[in-house]
Design a protein around this motif. Structure first.
Motif, PDB file in Angstrom:
ATOM      1  N   VAL A 277       0.793  -1.099   0.178  1.00  0.00           N
ATOM      2  CA  VAL A 277       0.027  -0.430   0.313  1.00  0.00           C
ATOM      3  C   VAL A 277       0.669   1.164   0.631  1.00  0.00           C
ATOM      4  O   VAL A 277       1.674   1.628   0.691  1.00  0.00           O
ATOM      5  CB  VAL A 277      -1.221   0.265   1.648  1.00  0.00           C
ATOM      6  N   ILE A 278       0.585   2.896  -0.914  1.00  0.00           N
ATOM      7  CA  ILE A 278       1.476   3.294  -0.974  1.00  0.00           C
ATOM      8  C   ILE A 278       0.369   3.868  -0.206  1.00  0.00           C
ATOM      9  O   ILE A 278      -0.815   4.396  -0.516  1.00  0.00           O
ATOM     10  CB  ILE A 278       1.833   3.931  -3.106  1.00  0.00           C
ATOM     11  N   VAL A 279       1.182   5.063   0.416  1.00  0.00           N
ATOM     12  CA  VAL A 279       0.683   6.519   1.422  1.00  0.00           C
ATOM     13  C   VAL A 279       1.229   7.355   1.273  1.00  0.00           C
ATOM     14  O   VAL A 279       2.675   7.175   1.598  1.00  0.00           O
ATOM     15  CB  VAL A 279       0.448   5.845   2.126  1.00  0.00           C
ATOM     16  N   LEU A 280       0.676   8.429   0.669  1.00  0.00           N
ATOM     17  CA  LEU A 280       0.908  10.070   0.911  1.00  0.00           C
ATOM     18  C   LEU A 280       0.673  10.928   2.003  1.00  0.00           C
ATOM     19  O   LEU A 280      -0.886  10.970   2.090  1.00  0.00           O
ATOM     20  CB  LEU A 280       0.962  10.470  -0.051  1.00  0.00           C
ATOM     21  N   VAL A 281       1.015  10.985   2.745  1.00  0.00           N
ATOM     22  CA  VAL A 281      -0.142  11.613   4.242  1.00  0.00           C
ATOM     23  C   VAL A 281       1.365  12.872   4.794  1.00  0.00           C
ATOM     24  O   VAL A 281       2.218  13.385   4.582  1.00  0.00           O
ATOM     25  CB  VAL A 281       0.156  10.980   5.599  1.00  0.00           C
ATOM     26  N   ALA A 282       0.182  14.173   5.311  1.00  0.00           N
ATOM     27  CA  ALA A 282       0.656  15.003   5.936  1.00  0.00           C
ATOM     28  C   ALA A 282       1.890  14.704   7.151  1.00  0.00           C
ATOM     29  O   ALA A 282       1.914  14.144   8.048  1.00  0.00           O
ATOM     30  CB  ALA A 282      -0.218  15.694   6.713  1.00  0.00           C
ATOM     31  N   SER A 283       2.790  15.111   7.427  1.00  0.00           N
ATOM     32  CA  SER A 283       3.815  15.602   8.315  1.00  0.00           C
ATOM     33  C   SER A 283       3.087  14.668   9.567  1.00  0.00           C
ATOM     34  O   SER A 283       3.831  14.015  10.698  1.00  0.00           O
ATOM     35  CB  SER A 283       4.960  15.529   8.249  1.00  0.00           C
ATOM     36  N   SER A 284       2.513  15.576   9.744  1.00  0.00           N
ATOM     37  CA  SER A 284       1.633  15.764  11.462  1.00  0.00           C
ATOM     38  C   SER A 284       0.764  14.510  11.344  1.00  0.00           C
ATOM     39  O   SER A 284       0.390  14.046  12.323  1.00  0.00           O
ATOM     40  CB  SER A 284       0.756  17.173  10.937  1.00  0.00           C
ATOM     41  N   SER A 285       0.794  13.908  10.457  1.00  0.00           N
ATOM     42  CA  SER A 285      -0.600  12.786  11.123  1.00  0.00           C
ATOM     43  C   SER A 285       0.555  11.091  10.633  1.00  0.00           C
ATOM     44  O   SER A 285      -0.520  10.119  10.662  1.00  0.00           O
ATOM     45  CB  SER A 285      -1.561  12.633   9.305  1.00  0.00           C
ATOM     46  N   GLU A 286       1.731  11.588  10.343  1.00  0.00           N
ATOM     47  CA  GLU A 286       1.893  10.279  10.324  1.00  0.00           C
ATOM     48  C   GLU A 286       2.346   9.268  11.131  1.00  0.00           C
ATOM     49  O   GLU A 286       2.051   7.827  11.254  1.00  0.00           O
ATOM     50  CB  GLU A 286       3.610  10.424   9.958  1.00  0.00           C
ATOM     51  N   ALA A 287       2.317   9.776  12.499  1.00  0.00           N
ATOM     52  CA  ALA A 287       2.440   9.002  13.337  1.00  0.00           C
ATOM     53  C   ALA A 287       0.722   8.255  13.419  1.00  0.00           C
ATOM     54  O   ALA A 287       1.095   7.041  13.329  1.00  0.00           O
ATOM     55  CB  ALA A 287       2.763   9.568  15.061  1.00  0.00           C
ATOM     56  N   ALA A 288      -0.217   8.577  14.030  1.00  0.00           N
ATOM     57  CA  ALA A 288      -1.033   7.935  13.270  1.00  0.00           C
ATOM     58  C   ALA A 288      -1.579   6.850  12.302  1.00  0.00           C
ATOM     59  O   ALA A 288      -1.762   6.146  12.927  1.00  0.00           O
ATOM     60  CB  ALA A 288      -2.951   9.231  13.048  1.00  0.00           C
ATOM     61  N   MET A 289      -0.902   7.368  10.698  1.00  0.00           N
ATOM     62  CA  MET A 289      -0.903   6.445   9.852  1.00  0.00           C
ATOM     63  C   MET A 289      -0.158   5.197  10.439  1.00  0.00           C
ATOM     64  O   MET A 289      -0.641   4.047  10.279  1.00  0.00           O
ATOM     65  CB  MET A 289      -0.246   7.101   8.472  1.00  0.00           C
ATOM     66  N   LEU A 290       1.583   5.741  11.347  1.00  0.00           N
ATOM     67  CA  LEU A 290       1.845   3.629  11.478  1.00  0.00           C
ATOM     68  C   LEU A 290       1.449   3.383  12.015  1.00  0.00           C
ATOM     69  O   LEU A 290       1.309   1.951  12.497  1.00  0.00           O
ATOM     70  CB  LEU A 290       3.428   4.985  11.957  1.00  0.00           C
ATOM     71  N   GLU A 291       0.614   3.778  13.280  1.00  0.00           N
ATOM     72  CA  GLU A 291      -0.336   2.965  14.018  1.00  0.00           C
ATOM     73  C   GLU A 291      -1.139   1.814  13.607  1.00  0.00           C
ATOM     74  O   GLU A 291      -1.715   0.654  13.942  1.00  0.00           O
ATOM     75  CB  GLU A 291      -1.273   3.612  15.246  1.00  0.00           C
TER      76      GLU A 291
END
Length: 456
Positions: A277-291
């Motif tokens: 899965v390729i994902v582009l997120v805002a840097s501020s949302s990276e931690a939530a995406m990694l969870e």
């Protein structure tokens, strides 16, 4: 008595100051697009070409060209950068290809909107808007070369559609300026819903000069690849990110096995047998995406910050949407593709069902988006191991029989590629208003299918 000059010779003689392409090889190349993605279209369109190609650089040059083409009854096919896949820019009846790439000035950006001439490349448009803290809401994977007019005339949506839906969603296209195709061309501004009457019509019912687009706030987009051992985990992870309201994202793309094996440039980040899965997120949302990656049993194998992406001039965007197909074709020339859309709320189960029915022959590539109603779903640009045209039709029927909408990418008639198979009255009225002679990209729309003028 000398025979009257051919209409193309008359155009050259009357408009010598225009930038005419005269090399036969270049004319042939500029008469084609990426329709060779389809073995069906490749067979049907391979020998089609224009009689002439011209690159105007001003509204006055376009006006003089259109006026004379109308008088001589010469058909005109509009072209941006030719990155479309359905033969949109392939002239079926010769005539002139009007290459808009030289008509490319940026006009303005303010209050969440921007405007430019139709031939401006999307990448250049965003360079101009980013100092204002804004970027395009959605771009295709061909954003480096695709033009604003090409995206409007032949595109659907792309990276960013997870937030803003397809281009046709209200508020994405705000207005346009177009020229009528007649002996005395008129310039007309269309706003709101009227500005969508030429959208995805392949330049067959209007010559668009300028486009005004809704813009999005710029974020520092970090790019990631998350890999999974099972199809279901990868699919459900992508859906979880797509539905998470607090995660600011721009792109979520599922590449099911064996598609990762075709992405040779990313081989170091795609373990054998994985689903990615390729994902582009805002840097501020990276931690939530990694969870969420951890919750669904995935592993992040690739990560680059926005600064690193900019410095490298390489982006994962160019492995998504129809660049996935392009990368696969570099490895296996027998690959082709489909385009389908799933029902919001049922999309996860529908994708699982189709994977079980056709996995191995149809390779699942999903792009998560918001639909016209704003609900999260996914659209698919599945790769297909092509065997015969008959089998391709059978596969599409299996999808339709399972309530999955198919937009057939193996046809060059506009209506045949649409799920409903028909055009709205607003689109038909726009055709009569902006192309009363029926000379714009003739042969592509059944509702006004006509033979071109006899002298061309």
């Amino acid at each position: 008595m000398n025979a009257p000059a051919h209409p193309i010779e008359q155009l050259h003689a009357a408009l010598p100051d225009l930038d005419w392409v005269t090399d036969e090889g270049r004319i042939a190349r500029l008469s084609q697009d990426f329709s060779w993605f389809s073995p069906v279209l490749k067979r049907q369109l391979a020998d089609k070409r224009a009689d002439a190609v011209v690159r105007p650089r001003s509204e006055d040059e376009i006006r003089r060209l259109i006026s004379l083409c109308a008088k001589l009854r010469v058909p005109v096919t509009l072209r941006g950068s030719g990155t479309g896949n359905y033969g949109q820019v392939v002239p079926l009846h010769g005539g002139v290809v009007l290459d808009m790439s030289g008509y490319n000035s940026f006009l303005w950006a303010r209050n969440g909107a921007g405007r430019a001439q139709a031939g401006m490349r999307l990448s250049e448009f965003e360079k101009a808007t980013r100092p204002f803290g804004m970027e395009l809401r959605c771009v295709p994977s061909t954003f480096r070369s695709a033009t604003l007019g090409g995206l409007y005339g032949g595109g659907f949506g792309g990276v960013g559609s997870i937030n803003y839906g397809p281009l046709a969603a209200p508020g994405n296209v705000l207005g346009l300026k177009a020229m009528t195709f007649e002996e005395e061309p008129q310039i007309i501004e269309l706003r709101g819903p009227e500005a969508l009457a030429m959208h995805h019509m392949w330049g067959s019912n209007g010559l668009v000069l300028e486009l005004e687009m809704g813009l999005a706030p710029v974020h520092d987009w970090s790019e990631h690849i998350a890999t999974f051992t099972t199809f279901d985990e990868a699919l459900e992870f992508g859906d979880a990110v797509a539905r998470a309201p607090g995660i600011v994202k721009k792109e979520i793309c599922l590449l099911a096995q064996p598609i990762p094996d075709y992405m040779k440039q990313l081989a170091d980040y795609l373990p054998a047998g994985c689903h990615a899965v390729i994902v582009l997120v805002a840097s501020s949302s990276e931690a939530a995406m990694l969870e969420l990656v951890a919750q669904y049993g995935g592993t992040v194998t690739y990560r680059k910050t926005a600064e690193e992406v900019a410095a490298s001039n390489r982006t994962l965007v160019e492995f998504t949407w129809n660049h996935t197909t392009l990368n696969a074709l570099k490895v296996d020339k027998s690959i082709t593709y489909l385009q389908s859309a799933f029902i919001p709320g049922q999309h996860v189960e529908q994708v699982k069902r189709m994977e079980k029915l056709l996995g191995g022959e149809v390779l699942m590539h999903c792009e998560y988006i918001r639909g016209m109603d704003g609900l999260v779903t996914c659209t698919a640009l599945q790769l297909v191991r092509f065997s015969t045209e008959e089998r391709l039709q059978e596969i599409m029927k299996i999808y339709r029989d399972n309530d999955v909408r198919i937009n057939d990418p193996h046809v060059f008639i506009v209506e045949d590629g649409k799920a409903g198979g028909s055009l709205s009255q607003a689109v038909l009225d726009t055709k009569h208003r902006f192309d009363p002679l029926g000379l714009l990209n003739p042969g592509k729309v059944r509702a006004w299918l006509k033979q071109p003028a006899e002298n061309v």
